[in-house]
Design a protein around this motif. Structure first.
Motif, PDB file in Angstrom:
ATOM      1  N   ASP A  62      40.839 -59.933 -52.334  1.00 27.38           N
ATOM      2  CA  ASP A  62      41.889 -60.792 -51.791  1.00 27.38           C
ATOM      3  C   ASP A  62      42.626 -60.072 -50.680  1.00 27.38           C
ATOM      4  O   ASP A  62      42.275 -58.948 -50.325  1.00 27.38           O
ATOM      5  CB  ASP A  62      42.847 -61.270 -52.894  1.00 27.38           C
ATOM      6  CG  ASP A  62      43.566 -60.141 -53.619  1.00 27.38           C
ATOM      7  OD1 ASP A  62      43.546 -58.980 -53.132  1.00 27.38           O
ATOM      8  OD2 ASP A  62      44.150 -60.400 -54.673  1.00 27.38           O
ATOM      9  N   THR A  63      43.643 -60.730 -50.146  1.00 25.77           N
ATOM     10  CA  THR A  63      44.438 -60.153 -49.068  1.00 25.77           C
ATOM     11  C   THR A  63      45.869 -59.959 -49.547  1.00 25.77           C
ATOM     12  O   THR A  63      46.271 -60.547 -50.559  1.00 25.77           O
ATOM     13  CB  THR A  63      44.446 -61.077 -47.830  1.00 25.77           C
ATOM     14  OG1 THR A  63      45.143 -62.278 -48.172  1.00 25.77           O
ATOM     15  CG2 THR A  63      43.037 -61.415 -47.379  1.00 25.77           C
ATOM     16  N   ALA A  64      46.620 -59.183 -48.813  1.00 28.53           N
ATOM     17  CA  ALA A  64      48.023 -58.944 -49.171  1.00 28.53           C
ATOM     18  C   ALA A  64      48.821 -60.245 -49.177  1.00 28.53           C
ATOM     19  O   ALA A  64      49.776 -60.397 -49.930  1.00 28.53           O
ATOM     20  CB  ALA A  64      48.651 -57.942 -48.203  1.00 28.53           C
ATOM     21  N   SER A  65      48.392 -61.221 -48.361  1.00 31.93           N
ATOM     22  CA  SER A  65      49.110 -62.498 -48.297  1.00 31.93           C
ATOM     23  C   SER A  65      48.636 -63.503 -49.348  1.00 31.93           C
ATOM     24  O   SER A  65      49.100 -64.625 -49.384  1.00 31.93           O
ATOM     25  CB  SER A  65      48.962 -63.102 -46.901  1.00 31.93           C
ATOM     26  OG  SER A  65      47.601 -63.368 -46.640  1.00 31.93           O
ATOM     27  N   GLY A  66      47.671 -63.084 -50.197  1.00 33.12           N
ATOM     28  CA  GLY A  66      47.231 -63.950 -51.281  1.00 33.12           C
ATOM     29  C   GLY A  66      45.970 -64.742 -51.014  1.00 33.12           C
ATOM     30  O   GLY A  66      45.510 -65.485 -51.881  1.00 33.12           O
ATOM     31  N   GLY A  67      45.377 -64.605 -49.836  1.00 32.16           N
ATOM     32  CA  GLY A  67      44.130 -65.297 -49.535  1.00 32.16           C
ATOM     33  C   GLY A  67      42.936 -64.555 -50.119  1.00 32.16           C
ATOM     34  O   GLY A  67      43.059 -63.434 -50.609  1.00 32.16           O
TER      35      GLY A  67
END
Length: 153
Positions: A62-67
């Motif tokens: 995942d990504t830090a932004s939640g994606g």
């Protein structure tokens, strides 16, 4: 020898460019590329198409932004799912998923880093639970795939 440039897992809609990654020091940590949509090839390991060794591709879940990261859907890889790796000369190596293992993040299996032994592909990503105190996932998912013949056209 030609490095991998692209990995695809059609059943999971994974299509990603691949860039080389190396450990900062011998015995160091396997670190995915910074770009969450790109997979990393452990360049100190086996090369796709060789008759021995484990080709290791690593990517974010995942990504830090939640994606979702490139390997976000990897936990849903079913046995027999096709995986292809395209190398810089345009050759396509075909694999089929055979197993999934979860390991504590600090104890990856030794066979992941073998340059001898049977040819295989390992797709590696983080997996829950997330350790808030350490700001990282506690476990690592390894999806193992074996070479197979190219499908008939």
């Amino acid at each position: 020898l030609h490095p991998p440039l692209r990995v695809e897992v059609p059943s999971l809609r994974i299509v990603a460019d691949v860039v080389p990654v190396v450990s900062p020091e011998p015995g160091g940590t396997l670190v995915p590329p910074e770009e969450p949509g790109t997979a990393g090839w452990w360049a100190e390991g086996a090369w796709p198409g060789l008759p021995t060794g484990t080709v290791v591709l690593v990517g974010h879940v995942d990504t830090a932004s939640g994606g979702l990261g490139v390997f976000g859907p990897l936990a849903q890889a079913g046995d027999g799912s096709p995986v292809t790796v395209t190398t810089s000369d345009g050759a396509v190596q075909h694999y089929a998923v055979r197993a999934r293992d979860t390991h504590p993040a600090e104890t990856l299996p030794a066979e992941l880093f073998e340059r001898d032994g049977p040819p295989r592909l390992a797709l590696v990503t983080c997996t829950p639970p997330f350790d808030e105190r350490r700001d990282r996932y506690a476990n690592t998912l390894v999806v193992w795939a074996d070479p197979v013949a190219a499908p008939a056209p």
